[in-house]
Motif scaffolding. Sequence first.
Motif, PDB file in Angstrom:
ATOM      1  N   ILE A   4       1.774  -9.069   2.975  1.00 34.28           N
ATOM      2  CA  ILE A   4       0.314  -9.075   2.977  1.00 34.28           C
ATOM      3  C   ILE A   4      -0.185  -9.111   1.544  1.00 34.28           C
ATOM      4  O   ILE A   4       0.255  -8.331   0.693  1.00 34.28           O
ATOM      5  CB  ILE A   4      -0.234  -7.843   3.707  1.00 34.28           C
ATOM      6  N   GLY A   5      -1.108 -10.028   1.283  1.00 34.04           N
ATOM      7  CA  GLY A   5      -1.682 -10.150  -0.038  1.00 34.04           C
ATOM      8  C   GLY A   5      -0.907 -11.077  -0.958  1.00 34.04           C
ATOM      9  O   GLY A   5      -1.278 -11.286  -2.098  1.00 34.04           O
ATOM     10  N   GLN A 204      -8.245 -27.598  -4.720  1.00 31.49           N
ATOM     11  CA  GLN A 204      -9.552 -27.031  -4.401  1.00 31.49           C
ATOM     12  C   GLN A 204     -10.314 -27.872  -3.378  1.00 31.49           C
ATOM     13  O   GLN A 204     -11.435 -27.541  -3.016  1.00 31.49           O
ATOM     14  CB  GLN A 204     -10.393 -26.912  -5.680  1.00 31.49           C
ATOM     15  N   LYS A 205      -9.677 -28.952  -2.894  1.00 32.26           N
ATOM     16  CA  LYS A 205     -10.373 -29.814  -1.950  1.00 32.26           C
ATOM     17  C   LYS A 205     -10.350 -29.231  -0.549  1.00 32.26           C
ATOM     18  O   LYS A 205      -9.546 -28.378  -0.216  1.00 32.26           O
ATOM     19  CB  LYS A 205      -9.711 -31.182  -1.908  1.00 32.26           C
ATOM     20  N   TRP A 278      -8.835 -16.992   6.214  1.00 30.82           N
ATOM     21  CA  TRP A 278      -9.347 -17.912   5.201  1.00 30.82           C
ATOM     22  C   TRP A 278     -10.077 -17.120   4.130  1.00 30.82           C
ATOM     23  O   TRP A 278     -10.460 -15.963   4.327  1.00 30.82           O
ATOM     24  CB  TRP A 278     -10.302 -18.924   5.825  1.00 30.82           C
ATOM     25  N   LYS A 279     -10.303 -17.770   2.988  1.00 33.42           N
ATOM     26  CA  LYS A 279     -11.039 -17.115   1.915  1.00 33.42           C
ATOM     27  C   LYS A 279     -12.418 -16.678   2.406  1.00 33.42           C
ATOM     28  O   LYS A 279     -13.065 -17.377   3.185  1.00 33.42           O
ATOM     29  CB  LYS A 279     -11.173 -18.052   0.710  1.00 33.42           C
ATOM     30  N   VAL A 307     -12.075 -28.124   6.138  1.00 36.00           N
ATOM     31  CA  VAL A 307     -10.933 -27.232   6.361  1.00 36.00           C
ATOM     32  C   VAL A 307     -10.281 -26.970   5.000  1.00 36.00           C
ATOM     33  O   VAL A 307      -9.935 -27.911   4.286  1.00 36.00           O
ATOM     34  CB  VAL A 307      -9.907 -27.869   7.321  1.00 36.00           C
ATOM     35  N   PRO A 308     -10.088 -25.713   4.619  1.00 35.05           N
ATOM     36  CA  PRO A 308      -9.517 -25.429   3.293  1.00 35.05           C
ATOM     37  C   PRO A 308      -8.044 -25.803   3.222  1.00 35.05           C
ATOM     38  O   PRO A 308      -7.344 -25.839   4.231  1.00 35.05           O
ATOM     39  CB  PRO A 308      -9.703 -23.912   3.155  1.00 35.05           C
ATOM     40  N   GLU A 309      -7.580 -26.085   2.020  1.00 32.70           N
ATOM     41  CA  GLU A 309      -6.169 -26.419   1.852  1.00 32.70           C
ATOM     42  C   GLU A 309      -5.293 -25.174   1.849  1.00 32.70           C
ATOM     43  O   GLU A 309      -4.129 -25.221   2.252  1.00 32.70           O
ATOM     44  CB  GLU A 309      -5.968 -27.189   0.553  1.00 32.70           C
TER      45      GLU A 309
END
Length: 342
Positions: A4-5, A204-205, A278-279, A307-309
């Motif tokens: 975790i983390g 970052q896409k 997710w972030k 959708v984040p990478e």
Amino acid sequence: MAKIGQGDERWIVADREDGTNVNSWHWQEKDAFEWSRERFADLIGAIEFEDGGVRCRCTGVTALTGEAYVNRRKGKIICGYELDLKIGYEGTILDGGKTVTGNVHFPYIADENAGEEHEAKVLAAGEGPDDRKVKEIMRLVALPKMAEGVAKFEKELAKGGPGGEGADPNEAKNASGDKKPGDVQSNAEKERESRTDKTAPLSQKSHTIRITERFYCRPRDVCDALMDGQRVMHFSRSPAQVRPEPGPFMMFDGNIHGETLEYVPGEKIVQNWRFRNWKEGHFSKVTITFREPEPGNCFVDLVQTNVPETDAFDNETVMDTTEVGWKQQIFERIRQVFGYGA
């Protein structure tokens, strides 16, 4: 498994200041729709021949709708397409000089049918004897030639489509550790030339998922399975709070949550949607639409944008996890639990 983390080292690529997509590790997506139009025009739209006292020629692409795209990651190419194509034609009767016109219609050229014979119809503009004669010759002579063109298009798209010739052989060498001086620099230069987001690293896409699923039921049945809380809990076998109206929702005991923005029963669902890991604050947008070519034959089209990478722990499995989740944990379970199997 990552703690975790922490991110799983198997899925992490060291950050680069230049944002270079070394060895095509990061997910890239390219729209191939206009490229498809051009290839159909070249491969099919210029066919000419004479047969049975008739001179026939295709006059180009008269209509093309749908979508086509190419994804690339870790040197692998994944293409997707679902296209409705019409090619114009004209035929001249050599004994008399009369010219008639029409279209050849390919209603469904799709990756799920790649390598198979696609449905095609010859549609004459008129109903006279000359129209019928030219139509029959187009059916017997032109359709096989056009099928060859469609097959070539599919092979080209599978190799990368616009600007691609398949997996770069240099990538295989780099992946196996057989690198030559300057290889990374050469790839970096190519990447900078092709990228459109030069202000930020590719890591970052955000990306897009497209899925089409088939069910043997009515569109409203699938809507109810997705938007009725009791039915969601039934197929997911976990707590859920979902209502068939705009407002917040959560599924799979809160692992998926967001807000329904639009709901038209049997037609459309639009949601802000995210996984718990997710972030913080990052939501994708899910749009689900429904087609029913004939009663009881339902197609569900899902497009999920932004959708984040990576997730909050920088694991780069988000795209795969999300797409597989839709297919196996939601759509396939709906088929099995409610008997809508296709």
